[in-house]
Design a protein around this motif. Structure first.
Motif, mmCIF file in Angstrom:
data_model
loop_
_atom_site.group_PDB
_atom_site.id
_atom_site.type_symbol
_atom_site.label_atom_id
_atom_site.label_comp_id
_atom_site.label_asym_id
_atom_site.label_seq_id
_atom_site.Cartn_x
_atom_site.Cartn_y
_atom_site.Cartn_z
ATOM 1 N N ILE A 43 0.844 -1.190 0.000
ATOM 2 C CA ILE A 43 0.000 0.000 0.000
ATOM 3 C C ILE A 43 0.881 1.242 0.000
ATOM 4 O O ILE A 43 1.827 1.329 0.785
ATOM 5 C CB ILE A 43 -0.922 0.034 1.241
ATOM 6 C CG1 ILE A 43 -1.672 -1.297 1.401
ATOM 7 C CG2 ILE A 43 -1.896 1.207 1.149
ATOM 8 C CD1 ILE A 43 -2.607 -1.645 0.286
ATOM 9 N N SER A 76 0.356 5.421 0.206
ATOM 10 C CA SER A 76 -0.664 6.457 0.398
ATOM 11 C C SER A 76 -0.040 7.738 0.928
ATOM 12 O O SER A 76 1.001 7.723 1.598
ATOM 13 C CB SER A 76 -1.751 5.964 1.362
ATOM 14 O OG SER A 76 -1.239 5.786 2.672
ATOM 15 N N GLU A 123 -4.718 9.795 -4.245
ATOM 16 C CA GLU A 123 -5.389 8.503 -4.321
ATOM 17 C C GLU A 123 -4.418 7.400 -3.903
ATOM 18 O O GLU A 123 -3.278 7.345 -4.374
ATOM 19 C CB GLU A 123 -5.876 8.228 -5.752
ATOM 20 C CG GLU A 123 -6.908 9.218 -6.275
ATOM 21 C CD GLU A 123 -8.258 9.069 -5.596
ATOM 22 O OE1 GLU A 123 -8.480 8.023 -4.941
ATOM 23 O OE2 GLU A 123 -9.085 10.000 -5.715
ATOM 24 N N LYS A 124 -4.871 6.529 -3.060
ATOM 25 C CA LYS A 124 -4.059 5.414 -2.579
ATOM 26 C C LYS A 124 -3.790 4.424 -3.708
ATOM 27 O O LYS A 124 -4.646 4.211 -4.558
ATOM 28 C CB LYS A 124 -4.804 4.724 -1.437
ATOM 29 C CG LYS A 124 -4.195 3.453 -0.912
ATOM 30 C CD LYS A 124 -5.012 2.910 0.244
ATOM 31 C CE LYS A 124 -6.417 2.552 -0.180
ATOM 32 N NZ LYS A 124 -7.252 2.091 0.945
ATOM 33 N N GLN A 125 -2.602 3.835 -3.716
ATOM 34 C CA GLN A 125 -2.290 2.782 -4.682
ATOM 35 C C GLN A 125 -2.087 1.459 -3.957
ATOM 36 O O GLN A 125 -1.427 1.396 -2.914
ATOM 37 C CB GLN A 125 -1.035 3.119 -5.488
ATOM 38 C CG GLN A 125 -1.299 3.994 -6.692
ATOM 39 C CD GLN A 125 -0.254 3.800 -7.785
ATOM 40 O OE1 GLN A 125 0.313 2.720 -7.943
ATOM 41 N NE2 GLN A 125 -0.013 4.851 -8.545
ATOM 42 N N LEU A 144 1.522 8.871 -7.727
ATOM 43 C CA LEU A 144 0.238 9.078 -7.070
ATOM 44 C C LEU A 144 -0.526 10.223 -7.719
ATOM 45 O O LEU A 144 0.038 11.284 -7.993
ATOM 46 C CB LEU A 144 0.436 9.385 -5.579
ATOM 47 C CG LEU A 144 1.076 8.283 -4.720
ATOM 48 C CD1 LEU A 144 1.096 8.712 -3.259
ATOM 49 C CD2 LEU A 144 0.341 6.952 -4.880
ATOM 50 N N ASP A 185 -7.022 2.529 7.308
ATOM 51 C CA ASP A 185 -7.564 3.310 6.197
ATOM 52 C C ASP A 185 -8.964 2.789 5.904
ATOM 53 O O ASP A 185 -9.154 1.871 5.105
ATOM 54 C CB ASP A 185 -6.652 3.172 4.980
ATOM 55 C CG ASP A 185 -6.951 4.209 3.910
ATOM 56 O OD1 ASP A 185 -7.966 4.917 4.045
ATOM 57 O OD2 ASP A 185 -6.175 4.309 2.940
#
Length: 338
Positions: A71, A73, A78-80, A95, A177
């Motif tokens: 992860i 962030s 936006e989180k990947q 990101l 999250d």
């Protein structure tokens, strides 16, 4: 037995060879290509994570046994979620900025509950009411966006930034999250209560770290206490055909049965992953005192030797295991050493 909870947790697979590896990379702004400092990089539901330096770089050591998604962030982006990191030992992660305003004001019409009331329900069903749940404190509750649908009698919640949860009993600082939280009440209350819980489910990505001032003795004692009788212990014992060795007894209604007449386990190809079938609900008794129930809503699941399994939303636990919340959850690398 009424199902009280459906907890969704992220999945990763592990294998039996624990060889240390290192993955490196850089995190960049996708639009400007500039480095992002202090981005969080971690393996989901584990204690393995780092933050990027001033050049956006990171280096994270992990066991070959870890197959958790990686992860990445950062606030306002936006989180990947990266699954194929093993294909490339050096990653470049770009990101994208989030289009949602962090200062968005959520205006609720009169939905029948105040924010204080909604948060009270949220804490109870998210953290739990055991002594472990009661030892938890959410440090950034203002970041929780929570709504109540009066017609459907459902509370929903999420957070735009990870929730920081201090678990004093387990000595963990948990970064959760929160993607989704759904608490459903009975529309007609069989017990006569105004808000009688029907089910609760939540999903998100989690990173665990020890307290900076760490009480090792307290942590070891409480973490092992939580592990005993947990879903994690049960799934690991199921994989290894060692339910009785771990003091789990299986019952069809009130009759004790041979679990291997009900659980069918097949090895998937030549891998460490196994396929598990269960064609009817069964009751579970742990140490002759803790009662639980398990039911599959899917023909089969895949499971690994560390107790991680697929289709988590289709495996229903009720009773003692079903009541376990964030306060009792352990990282999936618990007892897994580099």
């Amino acid at each position: 037995m009424k199902v009280k909870t459906r907890i969704l947790i992220s999945l990763f697979f592990v294998c039996s060879i624990a060889v240390a590896q290192t993955i490196t990379g850089v995190v960049l702004d996708a639009k400007t290509n500039t480095p992002i400092e202090t981005a969080a990089v971690y393996f989901d539901n584990t204690t393995l994570g780092v933050i990027t330096n001033s050049k956006g770089e990171f280096s994270i050591r992990y066991s070959k046994a870890i197959k958790s998604p990686l992860i990445v962030s950062f606030l306002g982006y936006e989180k990947q979620i990266i699954n194929n990191y093993r294909d490339n030992n050096k990653l470049t992660v770009q990101l994208e900025e989030s289009h949602e305003s962090l200062n968005e004001v959520i205006v609720n019409a009169d939905d029948g509950l105040t924010r204080k009331q909604k948060l009270r329900f949220f804490r109870k069903e998210f953290l739990g009411t055991s002594r472990f749940g009661n030892s938890c404190t959410i440090l950034n509750e203002d970041d929780i966006i929570i709504r109540y649908n009066k017609k459907e009698k459902i509370i929903t919640a999420y957070s735009k930034v990870p929730l920081k949860i201090q678990n004093s009993a387990l000595q963990y600082l948990v970064s959760y999250d929160l993607t989704s939280f759904v608490l459903k009440f009975h529309r007609t209350n069989p017990n006569g209560g105004v808000f009688d819980v029907k089910s609760v489910g939540f999903f998100g990505n989690t990173y665990y770290s020890n307290f900076k001032i760490f009480n090792k003795q307290k942590a070891i004692k409480n973490r092992e206490k939580v592990y005993q009788g947990s879903r994690l212990q049960f799934m690991r014992a199921l994989y290894k055909y060692k339910l009785e060795d771990n003091r789990f007894e299986i019952y069809d209604m009130t009759s004790k049965v041979d679990p291997w007449k009900y659980f069918k386990i097949e090895t998937k190809n030549s891998s460490e992953i196994k396929r598990v079938y269960l064609n009817q609900p069964l009751n579970i008794l742990f140490k002759n005192r803790e009662k639980s129930r398990i039911e599959f809503l899917t023909p089969f699941i895949y499971i690994d030797s560390y107790g991680n399994y697929t289709d988590v939303d289709k495996i229903l636990f009720s009773g003692a295991m079903g009541e376990q919340r964030i306060g009792e959850l352990l990282p999936f690398d618990y007892r897994l050493e580099l």
